[in-house]
Write a protein that holds these residues in place. Structure first.
Motif, PDB file in Angstrom:
ATOM      1  N   TRP A 156       0.839  -1.201   0.000  1.00  0.00           N
ATOM      2  CA  TRP A 156       0.000   0.000   0.000  1.00  0.00           C
ATOM      3  C   TRP A 156       0.873   1.250   0.000  1.00  0.00           C
ATOM      4  O   TRP A 156       0.632   2.192  -0.752  1.00  0.00           O
ATOM      5  CB  TRP A 156      -0.905  -0.037   1.234  1.00  0.00           C
ATOM      6  CG  TRP A 156      -1.801   1.153   1.383  1.00  0.00           C
ATOM      7  CD1 TRP A 156      -2.941   1.418   0.687  1.00  0.00           C
ATOM      8  CD2 TRP A 156      -1.642   2.231   2.306  1.00  0.00           C
ATOM      9  NE1 TRP A 156      -3.511   2.602   1.112  1.00  0.00           N
ATOM     10  CE2 TRP A 156      -2.719   3.122   2.104  1.00  0.00           C
ATOM     11  CE3 TRP A 156      -0.694   2.534   3.280  1.00  0.00           C
ATOM     12  CZ2 TRP A 156      -2.877   4.286   2.844  1.00  0.00           C
ATOM     13  CZ3 TRP A 156      -0.847   3.692   4.026  1.00  0.00           C
ATOM     14  CH2 TRP A 156      -1.930   4.553   3.795  1.00  0.00           C
ATOM     15  N   LEU A 157       1.913   1.250   0.823  1.00  0.00           N
ATOM     16  CA  LEU A 157       2.837   2.381   0.854  1.00  0.00           C
ATOM     17  C   LEU A 157       3.595   2.501  -0.464  1.00  0.00           C
ATOM     18  O   LEU A 157       3.767   3.602  -1.005  1.00  0.00           O
ATOM     19  CB  LEU A 157       3.813   2.224   2.024  1.00  0.00           C
ATOM     20  CG  LEU A 157       4.907   3.290   2.147  1.00  0.00           C
ATOM     21  CD1 LEU A 157       4.284   4.663   2.344  1.00  0.00           C
ATOM     22  CD2 LEU A 157       5.854   2.943   3.289  1.00  0.00           C
ATOM     23  N   GLY A 158       4.064   1.362  -0.992  1.00  0.00           N
ATOM     24  CA  GLY A 158       4.794   1.391  -2.250  1.00  0.00           C
ATOM     25  C   GLY A 158       3.961   1.927  -3.395  1.00  0.00           C
ATOM     26  O   GLY A 158       4.461   2.652  -4.263  1.00  0.00           O
ATOM     27  N   ALA A 159       2.673   1.590  -3.401  1.00  0.00           N
ATOM     28  CA  ALA A 159       1.786   2.089  -4.447  1.00  0.00           C
ATOM     29  C   ALA A 159       1.634   3.605  -4.362  1.00  0.00           C
ATOM     30  O   ALA A 159       1.530   4.293  -5.382  1.00  0.00           O
ATOM     31  CB  ALA A 159       0.419   1.424  -4.326  1.00  0.00           C
ATOM     32  N   LEU A 160       1.616   4.129  -3.149  1.00  0.00           N
ATOM     33  CA  LEU A 160       1.448   5.567  -2.966  1.00  0.00           C
ATOM     34  C   LEU A 160       2.687   6.344  -3.391  1.00  0.00           C
ATOM     35  O   LEU A 160       2.586   7.389  -4.026  1.00  0.00           O
ATOM     36  CB  LEU A 160       1.126   5.873  -1.496  1.00  0.00           C
ATOM     37  CG  LEU A 160      -0.230   5.407  -0.977  1.00  0.00           C
ATOM     38  CD1 LEU A 160      -0.367   5.740   0.498  1.00  0.00           C
ATOM     39  CD2 LEU A 160      -1.373   6.051  -1.767  1.00  0.00           C
ATOM     40  N   ILE A 161       3.875   5.831  -3.056  1.00  0.00           N
ATOM     41  CA  ILE A 161       5.089   6.584  -3.355  1.00  0.00           C
ATOM     42  C   ILE A 161       5.575   6.379  -4.783  1.00  0.00           C
ATOM     43  O   ILE A 161       6.356   7.178  -5.295  1.00  0.00           O
ATOM     44  CB  ILE A 161       6.226   6.211  -2.382  1.00  0.00           C
ATOM     45  CG1 ILE A 161       6.663   4.755  -2.587  1.00  0.00           C
ATOM     46  CG2 ILE A 161       5.808   6.455  -0.947  1.00  0.00           C
ATOM     47  CD1 ILE A 161       7.865   4.354  -1.746  1.00  0.00           C
ATOM     48  N   ASN A 162       5.093   5.319  -5.440  1.00  0.00           N
ATOM     49  CA  ASN A 162       5.645   5.012  -6.750  1.00  0.00           C
ATOM     50  C   ASN A 162       5.187   5.984  -7.837  1.00  0.00           C
ATOM     51  O   ASN A 162       5.925   6.221  -8.791  1.00  0.00           O
ATOM     52  CB  ASN A 162       5.265   3.591  -7.171  1.00  0.00           C
ATOM     53  CG  ASN A 162       6.005   3.176  -8.421  1.00  0.00           C
ATOM     54  OD1 ASN A 162       7.210   2.997  -8.401  1.00  0.00           O
ATOM     55  ND2 ASN A 162       5.290   3.031  -9.531  1.00  0.00           N
ATOM     56  N   GLY A 163       3.993   6.561  -7.698  1.00  0.00           N
ATOM     57  CA  GLY A 163       3.530   7.493  -8.713  1.00  0.00           C
ATOM     58  C   GLY A 163       4.468   8.666  -8.884  1.00  0.00           C
ATOM     59  O   GLY A 163       5.028   8.888  -9.971  1.00  0.00           O
ATOM     60  N   PRO A 164       4.691   9.441  -7.824  1.00  0.00           N
ATOM     61  CA  PRO A 164       5.646  10.548  -7.942  1.00  0.00           C
ATOM     62  C   PRO A 164       7.060  10.088  -8.293  1.00  0.00           C
ATOM     63  O   PRO A 164       7.773  10.772  -9.030  1.00  0.00           O
ATOM     64  CB  PRO A 164       5.604  11.187  -6.549  1.00  0.00           C
ATOM     65  CG  PRO A 164       4.283  10.791  -5.980  1.00  0.00           C
ATOM     66  CD  PRO A 164       4.003   9.429  -6.531  1.00  0.00           C
ATOM     67  N   LEU A 165       7.477   8.927  -7.769  1.00  0.00           N
ATOM     68  CA  LEU A 165       8.825   8.438  -8.045  1.00  0.00           C
ATOM     69  C   LEU A 165       9.002   8.098  -9.520  1.00  0.00           C
ATOM     70  O   LEU A 165       9.993   8.489 -10.151  1.00  0.00           O
ATOM     71  CB  LEU A 165       9.122   7.209  -7.184  1.00  0.00           C
ATOM     72  CG  LEU A 165      10.529   6.601  -7.334  1.00  0.00           C
ATOM     73  CD1 LEU A 165      11.570   7.574  -6.805  1.00  0.00           C
ATOM     74  CD2 LEU A 165      10.614   5.278  -6.581  1.00  0.00           C
ATOM     75  N   ALA A 166       8.042   7.361 -10.081  1.00  0.00           N
ATOM     76  CA  ALA A 166       8.131   6.987 -11.497  1.00  0.00           C
ATOM     77  C   ALA A 166       8.070   8.211 -12.397  1.00  0.00           C
ATOM     78  O   ALA A 166       8.667   8.225 -13.479  1.00  0.00           O
ATOM     79  CB  ALA A 166       7.002   6.016 -11.850  1.00  0.00           C
ATOM     80  N   ASN A 167       7.361   9.223 -11.975  1.00  0.00           N
ATOM     81  CA  ASN A 167       7.274  10.448 -12.756  1.00  0.00           C
ATOM     82  C   ASN A 167       8.574  11.240 -12.673  1.00  0.00           C
ATOM     83  O   ASN A 167       8.974  11.899 -13.634  1.00  0.00           O
ATOM     84  CB  ASN A 167       6.120  11.310 -12.259  1.00  0.00           C
ATOM     85  CG  ASN A 167       5.798  12.437 -13.212  1.00  0.00           C
ATOM     86  OD1 ASN A 167       5.864  12.273 -14.427  1.00  0.00           O
ATOM     87  ND2 ASN A 167       5.449  13.599 -12.675  1.00  0.00           N
ATOM     88  N   ALA A 168       9.251  11.155 -11.527  1.00  0.00           N
ATOM     89  CA  ALA A 168      10.462  11.945 -11.324  1.00  0.00           C
ATOM     90  C   ALA A 168      11.695  11.304 -11.957  1.00  0.00           C
ATOM     91  O   ALA A 168      12.491  11.986 -12.615  1.00  0.00           O
ATOM     92  CB  ALA A 168      10.701  12.167  -9.832  1.00  0.00           C
ATOM     93  N   ILE A 169      11.886  10.012 -11.756  1.00  0.00           N
ATOM     94  CA  ILE A 169      13.135   9.378 -12.191  1.00  0.00           C
ATOM     95  C   ILE A 169      12.959   8.452 -13.390  1.00  0.00           C
ATOM     96  O   ILE A 169      13.932   7.852 -13.841  1.00  0.00           O
ATOM     97  CB  ILE A 169      13.785   8.596 -11.038  1.00  0.00           C
ATOM     98  CG1 ILE A 169      12.944   7.384 -10.647  1.00  0.00           C
ATOM     99  CG2 ILE A 169      14.026   9.502  -9.842  1.00  0.00           C
ATOM    100  CD1 ILE A 169      13.617   6.488  -9.603  1.00  0.00           C
TER     101      ILE A 169
END
Length: 583
Positions: A90-103
């Protein structure tokens, strides 16, 4: 997917690719670079599947019980060890959106592979229960990232005529991972023998009479070794390391490059993935379509939420989902689907397969075979009907057929477990146990073609592109939370409720059928305007007009009818996977 009316004209890309093979047939003949990149990314889905399947078999091993007696004997603690991964996801799903967009998508996949490697290694070397929890949480974060970035990445690198086939590989990767993990655990369970005491025997899947506090020989197990459970956990690291080392060499997503203003790199990536020269009309058209989609996202945000950016923009988009009646109805529909998906009981079976089979009175050899292999094969094979026929038969039929099939399966298993109450050494007991096994198979099969894959399609189809990103992020988070609940409570339910566990899941399957029959609209071939009528708003109409304006501006002149077709057919999978870009 939200489909096209029969009167709609063809888009420019459809005209350019007319006559080419579509789906799996076309994919087989596609360039090797695209096919290899997609299959390589699917290693992530395979990792997710292995993590789902391995732990259920390890928790009931006697050597594992001798090392972690509290986890082995306490159904509540056992539930926490299993389900804590879903909290991490659940946490990984939340942080992955901004992360995938950034890097970028591929570097986000690299981060997930690193975390999965770390989490699996911690679990494999665990000396205390705390290490198991830590490893599971870290691996769970990686699982949450993988479940978003893999389908997102494959949707964005694939041409429209192959997109459905490529995205479907994710579900196959998961079921393949579960299947392989079952057989792997079966093989390693014989390391030193299946009993902790070398002078005794024990069925794979645990013995009801073995006590980890009193039955362990002095000095530790003399039979089954720690390899029985450490080796499967350690072997999870192998595919993760392959992905960790190889992901940086994957191509960038053309859409991500465009979103970062790297137009030339975007065009070059399309050319490479298509195996066509830069000046080919297909390359140019796909480049313009991606540019139109990126401009659409930017202008939608600017028009609906002027002056907002970053976190404030994200919060504004999410808030609109709860304040607009039509959007809230769509959001509630998606969350209800995810709630029902988890309360089919499928993960109760996957996570605790040995316990389930043991409750049907199977002996050592049959329990090990069934729990580690056949169920995984059934789930894998029955994923294919949805891939091939869901667009022909519609979503509602798959949902209702799957719900009825699972309900009947649960009722039969409940009757058998309740009638024999663990005593299958009576006339007809063994035959009844085998009948129960068959209906466990039927339950898995009915899920695999219906509420497994189809539940992920509908949320994408009921939202227009301007709201899809944030809405599906919330819906996926709901899925993980329900997954956590099921994983946490199942051991205690099987221990206390016994046959009542299956009655509970059967009741939910009946509710699912009734809800779909009376309340869920069919989304196959529905235009977005028709979805507006169903849910009482006009968000899709506004989005269409905005996209038409952008297309005319960049040189993709289309009629409103043609614009709608491209949005609802060719782009809907790409836009669906874009949900992970923003939370």
């Amino acid at each position: 997917m939200v489909g096209v009316s029969n009167e709609a004209g063809t888009s420019r890309m459809q005209q350019l690719t007319q006559g080419r093979r579509l789906g799996f047939r076309g994919l087989i003949g596609a360039n090797r670079y695209l096919l290899f990149s997609s299959l390589f990314a699917c290693i992530g889905s395979f990792m997710y599947g292995t993590d789902q399947g391995i732990l259920s078999n390890l928790l009931t091993g006697q050597n594992f019980g001798s090392k972690f007696p509290d986890v082995y004997s306490d159904p509540v603690l056992k539930g926490w060890v299993v389900s804590v991964l879903q909290l991490g996801a659940w946490l990984g799903a939340l942080i992955n959106g901004p992360l995938a967009n950034a890097i970028s998508r591929k570097y986000s996949l690299t981060v997930a592979a690193f975390l999965f490697t770390l989490g699996s290694a911690i679990c494999a070397g665990a000396q205390k229960v705390a290490y198991l929890f830590a490893g599971r949480i870290i691996a769970g974060i990686a699982v949450g990232q993988i479940s978003h970035v893999v389908p997102l990445y494959m949707a964005e690198i694939s041409p429209s005529e192959f997109r459905g086939a490529l995205v479907s590989l994710q579900q196959l990767g998961i079921t393949a991972g579960i299947m392989v993990s079952y057989w792997l655990c079966y093989g390693t369970s014989f390391a030193g023998g299946q009993a902790c005491d070398a002078s005794k025997t024990a069925p794979f899947g645990g013995s009801r009479t073995w006590n980890p506090y009193t039955d362990v020989p002095e000095g530790g197990c003399t039979g089954q070794t720690e390899l029985a459970w450490r080796l499967p956990l350690a072997l999870q690291v192998a595919p993760a390391l392959v992905l960790l080392l190889g992901a940086p060499f994957l191509p960038f997503s053309p859409r991500w490059l465009m979103s970062k203003g790297r137009d030339d790199a975007c065009r070059a990536a399309i050319s490479e993935l298509r195996s066509l020269p830069l000046d080919d009309p297909i390359v140019e058209t796909e480049y313009l379509e991606i540019k139109a989609a990126v401009l659409f996202d930017e202008r939608t945000a600017a028009e609906l939420h002027p002056g907002k950016s970053g976190i404030s923009l994200t919060l504004a988009k999410v808030g609109m989902l709860f304040t607009n009646t039509g959007l809230f109805k769509r959001l509630a529909t998606g969350c209800i689907i995810m709630f029902f998906q988890q309360f089919t009981g499928i993960n109760a079976i996957i996570y605790y397969a040995p316990t389930v089979f043991g409750s049907l009175g199977l002996n050592a050899s049959t329990t090990s075979l069934l729990a580690t292999g056949v169920l995984g094969v059934v789930d894998f094979v029955f994923t294919f009907p949805a891939i091939f026929w869901v667009d022909r038969w519609g979503r509602r039929k798959f949902f209702m057929a799957g719900a009825l099939g699972m309900m009947v399966s649960h009722v039969v298993v409940a009757a058998i477990v309740g009638h024999y109450d663990g005593n299958f050494n009576v006339p007809g007991g063994k035959a009844a146990g085998w009948i129960g096994v068959v209906f466990i198979y039927m339950m898995g099969a009915n899920f695999s073609y219906s509420w497994g894959p189809v539940a992920w399609l509908v949320p994408a189809e009921i939202f227009s592109p301007g709201h899809r990103s944030q809405a599906v992020s919330i819906i996926i988070s709901c899925n993980y939370m329900m997954n956590f609940v099921v994983g946490q409570v199942t051991p205690n339910m099987l221990d206390k409720l016994k046959y009542g566990t299956y009655i509970l899941f059967a009741s939910f399957c009946l509710l699912m059928f009734l809800w779909v029959f009376f309340l869920l609209p069919e989304t196959r071939y529905k235009t977005l305007e028709e979805m507006d009528e169903v849910f009482g708003d006009n968000s899709a109409t506004v989005d269409r007009e905005r996209m038409q304006e952008i297309m005319a501006e960049i040189g993709l002149e289309q009629t409103p009818q043609q614009t709608g077709e491209r949005l609802s057919d060719e782009k809907d999978r790409e836009e669906y996977m874009e949900n992970t870009k923003t939370v």
